[in-house]
Design an enzyme around this catalytic site. Sequence first.
Site, PDB file in Angstrom:
ATOM      1  N   ASP A   2       4.129 -39.670  28.182  1.00 35.20           N
ATOM      2  CA  ASP A   2       4.519 -40.820  29.002  1.00 35.20           C
ATOM      3  C   ASP A   2       5.956 -40.663  29.486  1.00 35.20           C
ATOM      4  OD1 ASP A   2       3.890 -43.893  29.644  1.00 35.20           O
ATOM      5  OD2 ASP A   2       5.973 -43.721  28.976  1.00 35.20           O
ATOM      6  N   TYR A  43      13.456 -42.181  33.937  1.00 32.78           N
ATOM      7  CA  TYR A  43      13.899 -41.469  32.719  1.00 32.78           C
ATOM      8  C   TYR A  43      14.668 -40.188  33.075  1.00 32.78           C
ATOM      9  CZ  TYR A  43      10.314 -44.395  30.411  1.00 32.78           C
ATOM     10  OH  TYR A  43       9.535 -45.435  29.965  1.00 32.78           O
ATOM     11  N   LYS A  80       5.710 -43.258  36.357  1.00 35.13           N
ATOM     12  CA  LYS A  80       5.795 -44.649  36.835  1.00 35.13           C
ATOM     13  C   LYS A  80       6.677 -44.755  38.073  1.00 35.13           C
ATOM     14  CE  LYS A  80       5.922 -45.774  31.913  1.00 35.13           C
ATOM     15  NZ  LYS A  80       6.823 -44.844  31.233  1.00 35.13           N
ATOM     16  N   HIS A 139       6.405 -49.803  37.101  1.00 43.72           N
ATOM     17  CA  HIS A 139       7.250 -49.870  35.901  1.00 43.72           C
ATOM     18  C   HIS A 139       7.575 -51.308  35.469  1.00 43.72           C
ATOM     19  CE1 HIS A 139      10.085 -47.003  33.600  1.00 43.72           C
ATOM     20  NE2 HIS A 139       9.816 -48.044  32.858  1.00 43.72           N
TER      21      HIS A 139
HETATM   22  N1  LIG Z   1       7.268 -49.240  30.560  1.00 47.35           N
HETATM   23  C1  LIG Z   1       8.419 -49.556  30.043  1.00 47.35           C
HETATM   24  O1  LIG Z   1       9.125 -50.446  30.556  1.00 47.35           O
HETATM   25  C2  LIG Z   1       8.917 -48.856  28.824  1.00 47.35           C
HETATM   26  C3  LIG Z   1      10.059 -49.317  28.168  1.00 47.35           C
HETATM   27  C4  LIG Z   1      10.477 -48.644  27.026  1.00 47.35           C
HETATM   28  C5  LIG Z   1       9.745 -47.541  26.566  1.00 47.35           C
HETATM   29  N2  LIG Z   1       8.653 -47.095  27.237  1.00 47.35           N
HETATM   30  C6  LIG Z   1       7.883 -45.921  26.775  1.00 47.35           C
HETATM   31  O2  LIG Z   1       7.514 -46.110  25.407  1.00 47.35           O
HETATM   32  C7  LIG Z   1       7.982 -45.007  24.643  1.00 47.35           C
HETATM   33  C8  LIG Z   1       8.274 -45.432  23.215  1.00 47.35           C
HETATM   34  O3  LIG Z   1       9.194 -46.492  23.166  1.00 47.35           O
HETATM   35  P1  LIG Z   1      10.717 -46.318  22.684  1.00 47.35           P
HETATM   36  O4  LIG Z   1      11.165 -44.935  22.928  1.00 47.35           O
HETATM   37  O5  LIG Z   1      11.472 -47.419  23.325  1.00 47.35           O
HETATM   38  O6  LIG Z   1      10.689 -46.680  21.152  1.00 47.35           O
HETATM   39  P2  LIG Z   1       9.871 -46.226  19.841  1.00 47.35           P
HETATM   40  O7  LIG Z   1       8.925 -45.152  20.135  1.00 47.35           O
HETATM   41  O8  LIG Z   1       9.388 -47.478  19.210  1.00 47.35           O
HETATM   42  O9  LIG Z   1      11.040 -45.702  18.920  1.00 47.35           O
HETATM   43  C9  LIG Z   1      11.800 -44.572  19.210  1.00 47.35           C
HETATM   44  C10 LIG Z   1      12.998 -44.568  18.265  1.00 47.35           C
HETATM   45  O10 LIG Z   1      12.538 -44.555  16.915  1.00 47.35           O
HETATM   46  C11 LIG Z   1      12.951 -43.379  16.260  1.00 47.35           C
HETATM   47  N3  LIG Z   1      11.774 -42.894  15.510  1.00 47.35           N
HETATM   48  C12 LIG Z   1      10.700 -42.248  16.004  1.00 47.35           C
HETATM   49  N4  LIG Z   1       9.812 -41.959  15.038  1.00 47.35           N
HETATM   50  C13 LIG Z   1      10.347 -42.449  13.887  1.00 47.35           C
HETATM   51  C14 LIG Z   1       9.909 -42.443  12.553  1.00 47.35           C
HETATM   52  N5  LIG Z   1       8.750 -41.872  12.210  1.00 47.35           N
HETATM   53  N6  LIG Z   1      10.706 -43.018  11.628  1.00 47.35           N
HETATM   54  C15 LIG Z   1      11.885 -43.596  11.965  1.00 47.35           C
HETATM   55  N7  LIG Z   1      12.353 -43.628  13.228  1.00 47.35           N
HETATM   56  C16 LIG Z   1      11.588 -43.050  14.185  1.00 47.35           C
HETATM   57  C17 LIG Z   1      13.387 -42.405  17.333  1.00 47.35           C
HETATM   58  O11 LIG Z   1      14.445 -41.584  16.867  1.00 47.35           O
HETATM   59  P3  LIG Z   1      14.567 -39.993  17.169  1.00 47.35           P
HETATM   60  O12 LIG Z   1      14.111 -39.751  18.578  1.00 47.35           O
HETATM   61  O13 LIG Z   1      16.023 -39.762  16.972  1.00 47.35           O
HETATM   62  O14 LIG Z   1      13.722 -39.298  16.147  1.00 47.35           O
HETATM   63  C18 LIG Z   1      13.881 -43.349  18.412  1.00 47.35           C
HETATM   64  O15 LIG Z   1      15.191 -43.764  18.153  1.00 47.35           O
HETATM   65  C19 LIG Z   1       9.217 -44.560  25.425  1.00 47.35           C
HETATM   66  O16 LIG Z   1       9.691 -43.293  25.043  1.00 47.35           O
HETATM   67  C20 LIG Z   1       8.687 -44.628  26.830  1.00 47.35           C
HETATM   68  O17 LIG Z   1       7.857 -43.515  27.101  1.00 47.35           O
HETATM   69  C21 LIG Z   1       8.232 -47.748  28.355  1.00 47.35           C
END
Ligand SMILES: NC(=O)c1ccc[n+]([C@@H]2O[C@H](COP(=O)([O-])OP(=O)(O)OC[C@H]3O[C@@H](n4cnc5c(N)ncnc54)[C@H](OP(=O)(O)O)[C@@H]3O)[C@@H](O)[C@H]2O)c1
Length: 274
Positions: A43, A48, A73, A106
């Site tokens: 994704d 990004y 997106k 988005h």
């Molecule tokens: N459509 C939208 O508006 C929107 C908005 C936000 C996000 N997204 C998408 O959703 C994806 C995921 O959301 P997100 O990146 O915001 O947050 P997330 O996946 O909930 O969390 C990522 C964070 O958690 C840490 N992490 C990952 N696995 C872990 C584990 N097993 N234990 C402890 N910490 C862990 C990562 O650190 P490290 O990387 O340092 O390991 C990073 O800081 C995004 O990457 C993006 O593709 C979409």
Amino acid sequence: MNYVTLNNGLKMPQLGFGVWQVKDEEATTAVAKAIEVGYRSIDTAMIYQNEKGVGEALQQASVPREELFITTKVWNSDQGFDNTLRAFDESLQRLGLDYVDLYLIHWPTPNFDQYVDTYKALEKLYHDGRVKAIGVCNFEIVHLERILAECEIKPVLNQVECHPYLSQNELKDFCAKHDIFVEAWSPLQQGGEVLNNETVQQIAKAHSKTSAQVVLRWHLQNNTIVIPKSVTPSRIEENYNVFDFELTENEMTAINQLNRNERKGPHPNDMNRR
Ligand SMILES: NC(=O)c1ccc[n+]([C@@H]2O[C@H](COP(=O)([O-])OP(=O)(O)OC[C@H]3O[C@@H](n4cnc5c(N)ncnc54)[C@H](OP(=O)(O)O)[C@@H]3O)[C@@H](O)[C@H]2O)c1
């Protein structure tokens, strides 16, 4: 890996790999690691600024293109019919692909009121065979209702912030009723407090799993698609290893009760930045 069948018949991995906040130069290594571990869904988004790095990992991968599921997106400043078609071409070029599996709006950015026109451009891309599915992100019920009333193709999914502290139950019920999947962004609450929650930790201990694995499992058992992000190789593996245990009904209920309607990101109605 579990696959879900979207409302247009397309199969999508229920667990994917998110790359928000991954720098372009890091994205190639992170995505390559994810593919090596077994992830098949990636994704990304124009905003990004890592579509090029993601694309490089895809070119290098030994996995055939048809086994991969790539999402990108259209950003807020590219909304509108013609702009969206141009933005799509640019994304495709950066990714080095000739189609994407899923193209999403988005944010609805309701103050600009262009999301219906933007969605019609997505419908054209779908009819032209340049995307295998179309959908939206951060749409509230009122925005979805307009798409359902004014457009021809149902979104396959709505990607929204969702985790145990923001369970999105009303939106989930609406989406389920209309055969639209919910895809959770920030499924781990961005590695936040929820991972230290006592209930989550107790359940994790009972299954010899980590809190992150329990939270991902909770999403999967709620029929939600998840896209956790990590640049840490051990966590990329950890987040993938969620198909060898099951939460009990009581454990699901206990996590369901943690909801606080607490967001990390903005409310979609307030997000009108371009
Ligand atoms: N459509 C939208 O508006 C929107 C908005 C936000 C996000 N997204 C998408 O959703 C994806 C995921 O959301 P997100 O990146 O915001 O947050 P997330 O996946 O909930 O969390 C990522 C964070 O958690 C840490 N992490 C990952 N696995 C872990 C584990 N097993 N234990 C402890 N910490 C862990 C990562 O650190 P490290 O990387 O340092 O390991 C990073 O800081 C995004 O990457 C993006 O593709 C979409």
